[in-house]
Design a protein around this motif. Structure first.
Motif, PDB file in Angstrom:
ATOM      1  N   LEU A 160       0.838  -1.205   0.000  1.00  0.00           N
ATOM      2  CA  LEU A 160       0.000   0.000   0.000  1.00  0.00           C
ATOM      3  C   LEU A 160       0.870   1.251   0.000  1.00  0.00           C
ATOM      4  CD1 LEU A 160      -3.017   0.687   0.008  1.00  0.00           C
ATOM      5  CD2 LEU A 160      -2.876   0.869   2.504  1.00  0.00           C
ATOM      6  N   ILE A 161       1.937   1.244   0.792  1.00  0.00           N
ATOM      7  CA  ILE A 161       2.875   2.371   0.808  1.00  0.00           C
ATOM      8  C   ILE A 161       3.536   2.523  -0.559  1.00  0.00           C
ATOM      9  CG2 ILE A 161       5.066   3.190   1.755  1.00  0.00           C
ATOM     10  CD1 ILE A 161       4.251   1.948   4.427  1.00  0.00           C
ATOM     11  N   ALA A 162       3.866   1.387  -1.181  1.00  0.00           N
ATOM     12  CA  ALA A 162       4.495   1.425  -2.503  1.00  0.00           C
ATOM     13  C   ALA A 162       3.575   2.055  -3.537  1.00  0.00           C
ATOM     14  CB  ALA A 162       4.874   0.009  -2.936  1.00  0.00           C
ATOM     15  N   SER A 163       2.289   1.680  -3.508  1.00  0.00           N
ATOM     16  CA  SER A 163       1.346   2.230  -4.485  1.00  0.00           C
ATOM     17  C   SER A 163       1.183   3.737  -4.291  1.00  0.00           C
ATOM     18  CB  SER A 163      -0.010   1.522  -4.369  1.00  0.00           C
ATOM     19  OG  SER A 163      -0.588   1.742  -3.089  1.00  0.00           O
ATOM     20  N   PHE A 164       1.148   4.190  -3.032  1.00  0.00           N
ATOM     21  CA  PHE A 164       1.031   5.624  -2.758  1.00  0.00           C
ATOM     22  C   PHE A 164       2.281   6.366  -3.227  1.00  0.00           C
ATOM     23  CE2 PHE A 164       1.557   9.293   0.127  1.00  0.00           C
ATOM     24  CZ  PHE A 164       0.367   9.958  -0.147  1.00  0.00           C
ATOM     25  N   SER A 165       3.451   5.752  -2.998  1.00  0.00           N
ATOM     26  CA  SER A 165       4.713   6.384  -3.398  1.00  0.00           C
ATOM     27  C   SER A 165       4.846   6.458  -4.914  1.00  0.00           C
ATOM     28  CB  SER A 165       5.894   5.603  -2.806  1.00  0.00           C
ATOM     29  OG  SER A 165       5.832   5.581  -1.394  1.00  0.00           O
ATOM     30  N   VAL A 166       4.411   5.398  -5.602  1.00  0.00           N
ATOM     31  CA  VAL A 166       4.435   5.414  -7.072  1.00  0.00           C
ATOM     32  C   VAL A 166       3.542   6.535  -7.594  1.00  0.00           C
ATOM     33  CG1 VAL A 166       3.735   4.139  -9.140  1.00  0.00           C
ATOM     34  CG2 VAL A 166       5.035   2.981  -7.345  1.00  0.00           C
ATOM     35  N   TRP A 167       2.387   6.710  -6.963  1.00  0.00           N
ATOM     36  CA  TRP A 167       1.452   7.765  -7.369  1.00  0.00           C
ATOM     37  C   TRP A 167       2.043   9.157  -7.148  1.00  0.00           C
ATOM     38  CZ3 TRP A 167      -1.756  10.953  -3.943  1.00  0.00           C
ATOM     39  CH2 TRP A 167      -2.657  11.752  -4.648  1.00  0.00           C
ATOM     40  N   ILE A 168       2.725   9.352  -6.019  1.00  0.00           N
ATOM     41  CA  ILE A 168       3.312  10.656  -5.685  1.00  0.00           C
ATOM     42  C   ILE A 168       4.503  10.969  -6.599  1.00  0.00           C
ATOM     43  CG2 ILE A 168       4.624  11.942  -3.949  1.00  0.00           C
ATOM     44  CD1 ILE A 168       1.675  11.894  -3.325  1.00  0.00           C
ATOM     45  N   LEU A 169       5.382   9.976  -6.794  1.00  0.00           N
ATOM     46  CA  LEU A 169       6.634  10.211  -7.506  1.00  0.00           C
ATOM     47  C   LEU A 169       6.553   9.924  -9.004  1.00  0.00           C
ATOM     48  CD1 LEU A 169       9.074   8.608  -4.887  1.00  0.00           C
ATOM     49  CD2 LEU A 169       8.500  11.026  -5.166  1.00  0.00           C
ATOM     50  N   GLY A 170       5.553   9.149  -9.416  1.00  0.00           N
ATOM     51  CA  GLY A 170       5.459   8.779 -10.821  1.00  0.00           C
ATOM     52  C   GLY A 170       6.638   7.942 -11.280  1.00  0.00           C
ATOM     53  N   SER A 171       7.143   7.098 -10.373  1.00  0.00           N
ATOM     54  CA  SER A 171       8.329   6.295 -10.652  1.00  0.00           C
ATOM     55  C   SER A 171       8.104   4.845 -10.249  1.00  0.00           C
ATOM     56  CB  SER A 171       9.531   6.865  -9.877  1.00  0.00           C
ATOM     57  OG  SER A 171      10.634   5.986  -9.917  1.00  0.00           O
ATOM     58  N   ALA A 172       8.830   3.934 -10.906  1.00  0.00           N
ATOM     59  CA  ALA A 172       8.732   2.516 -10.582  1.00  0.00           C
ATOM     60  C   ALA A 172       9.621   2.131  -9.400  1.00  0.00           C
ATOM     61  CB  ALA A 172       9.120   1.668 -11.793  1.00  0.00           C
ATOM     62  N   TRP A 173      10.512   3.017  -8.985  1.00  0.00           N
ATOM     63  CA  TRP A 173      11.480   2.668  -7.954  1.00  0.00           C
ATOM     64  C   TRP A 173      10.858   2.331  -6.592  1.00  0.00           C
ATOM     65  CZ3 TRP A 173      15.988   0.855  -8.795  1.00  0.00           C
ATOM     66  CH2 TRP A 173      16.692   1.218  -9.944  1.00  0.00           C
ATOM     67  N   PRO A 174       9.843   3.059  -6.127  1.00  0.00           N
ATOM     68  CA  PRO A 174       9.234   2.662  -4.846  1.00  0.00           C
ATOM     69  C   PRO A 174       8.685   1.237  -4.874  1.00  0.00           C
ATOM     70  CG  PRO A 174       8.532   4.868  -5.448  1.00  0.00           C
ATOM     71  CD  PRO A 174       9.240   4.310  -6.646  1.00  0.00           C
ATOM     72  N   ASP A 175       8.123   0.839  -5.993  1.00  0.00           N
ATOM     73  CA  ASP A 175       7.586  -0.505  -6.145  1.00  0.00           C
ATOM     74  C   ASP A 175       8.698  -1.542  -6.036  1.00  0.00           C
ATOM     75  OD1 ASP A 175       5.417  -2.333  -6.750  1.00  0.00           O
ATOM     76  OD2 ASP A 175       6.333  -2.567  -8.729  1.00  0.00           O
ATOM     77  N   ILE A 176       9.818  -1.293  -6.712  1.00  0.00           N
ATOM     78  CA  ILE A 176      10.953  -2.217  -6.665  1.00  0.00           C
ATOM     79  C   ILE A 176      11.577  -2.237  -5.278  1.00  0.00           C
ATOM     80  CG2 ILE A 176      13.273  -2.640  -7.574  1.00  0.00           C
ATOM     81  CD1 ILE A 176      12.321  -1.554 -10.248  1.00  0.00           C
ATOM     82  N   LEU A 177      11.669  -1.069  -4.641  1.00  0.00           N
ATOM     83  CA  LEU A 177      12.255  -0.991  -3.302  1.00  0.00           C
ATOM     84  C   LEU A 177      11.439  -1.790  -2.298  1.00  0.00           C
ATOM     85  CD1 LEU A 177      14.309   0.194  -1.326  1.00  0.00           C
ATOM     86  CD2 LEU A 177      12.825   2.211  -1.106  1.00  0.00           C
ATOM     87  N   VAL A 178      10.116  -1.656  -2.354  1.00  0.00           N
ATOM     88  CA  VAL A 178       9.251  -2.406  -1.445  1.00  0.00           C
ATOM     89  C   VAL A 178       9.375  -3.904  -1.707  1.00  0.00           C
ATOM     90  CG1 VAL A 178       6.837  -2.927  -0.890  1.00  0.00           C
ATOM     91  CG2 VAL A 178       7.615  -0.558  -0.986  1.00  0.00           C
ATOM     92  N   ALA A 179       9.444  -4.293  -2.962  1.00  0.00           N
ATOM     93  CA  ALA A 179       9.629  -5.709  -3.282  1.00  0.00           C
ATOM     94  C   ALA A 179      10.928  -6.236  -2.693  1.00  0.00           C
ATOM     95  CB  ALA A 179       9.602  -5.910  -4.797  1.00  0.00           C
ATOM     96  N   ALA A 180      11.993  -5.400  -2.713  1.00  0.00           N
ATOM     97  CA  ALA A 180      13.278  -5.799  -2.141  1.00  0.00           C
ATOM     98  C   ALA A 180      13.184  -5.947  -0.615  1.00  0.00           C
ATOM     99  CB  ALA A 180      14.354  -4.780  -2.503  1.00  0.00           C
ATOM    100  N   ILE A 181      12.434  -5.034   0.023  1.00  0.00           N
ATOM    101  CA  ILE A 181      12.238  -5.125   1.475  1.00  0.00           C
ATOM    102  C   ILE A 181      11.475  -6.403   1.828  1.00  0.00           C
ATOM    103  CG2 ILE A 181      11.071  -4.064   3.449  1.00  0.00           C
ATOM    104  CD1 ILE A 181      11.653  -1.336   2.166  1.00  0.00           C
TER     105      ILE A 181
END
Length: 205
Positions: A160-181
């Motif tokens: 959920l945090i990843a989806s919000f971060s992707v929406w705010i930043l318009g980047s795929a990196w939050p999604d990948i970072l959360v997957a790594a965590i």
């Protein structure tokens, strides 16, 4: 003395019945959540959703195995817990491979689809954790099941945090970072479950 033994037998039977009932419920919830996560991952292209989907699939198998050994011997429960640890480790390996692929092919996930799937998944995980918490110290079987459910809850919050971060930043990196965590969480959980199962195996034998 006879009454005391009968009471103990009835208490054990009642506990086993309650364990089976709650495991059936969380199994059904996880299957439904897996379907939602699978659809969300396919239509959004989210790495963290895919990792959550694999986790839900592994947990559905875990709950099915746990249901099969309710009331079984400590040795049987320890062997199943060992297998659960292997499942979690396998999920971690799959997530690692998937993260690497998305690292090479950066694509921004579809936030709306990702967010809806993440919300449904988190709600389902919270229900499962609430149902399993009273049984977390019952035995190695239920303890490892609770461990999986707790990880699912962290997973749901993280996605959920990843989806919000992707929406705010318009980047795929939050999604990948959360997957790594989540990968680190899977690995740590696998080690804990495997260690507990191994100790239980040694004590049982």
């Amino acid at each position: 003395m006879s009454d005391s033994c009968c009471d103990g037998h009835l208490d054990a039977a009642e506990l086993e019945y309650r364990q089976r009932r709650v495991l059936i419920i969380v199994l059904l919830i996880n299957v439904a959540s897996f379907v939602v996560m699978a659809a969300g991952s396919i239509f959004s292209g989210s790495s963290s959703l895919l990792s959550g989907m694999l986790d839900n699939l592994g947990d559905a198998l875990t709950y099915g195995l746990s249901l099969a050994v309710v009331g079984a011997s400590h040795l049987a429960k320890a062997r199943v817990a060992l297998f659960k640890g292997v499942l979690i480790a396998a999920a971690a390996l799959i997530v690692a491979t998937q993260i690497y692929w998305h690292f090479l092919h950066l694509e921004v996930p579809k936030v709306e689809t990702m967010g809806i799937a993440a919300l449904v998944n988190l709600f389902a995980n919270l229900i499962c954790l609430w149902l399993l918490t009273p049984f977390r110290h019952s035995d190695i079987n239920m303890s490892s099941v609770w461990e999986c459910s707790r990880n699912d809850t962290f997973d749901g919050v993280a996605v959920l945090i990843a989806s919000f971060s992707v929406w705010i930043l318009g980047s795929a990196w939050p999604d990948i970072l959360v997957a790594a965590i989540l990968l680190m969480l899977f690995t740590k959980s696998a080690i804990r479950v495997l260690r507990g199962a191994w100790i239980e195996l040694k004590n049982s034998s």
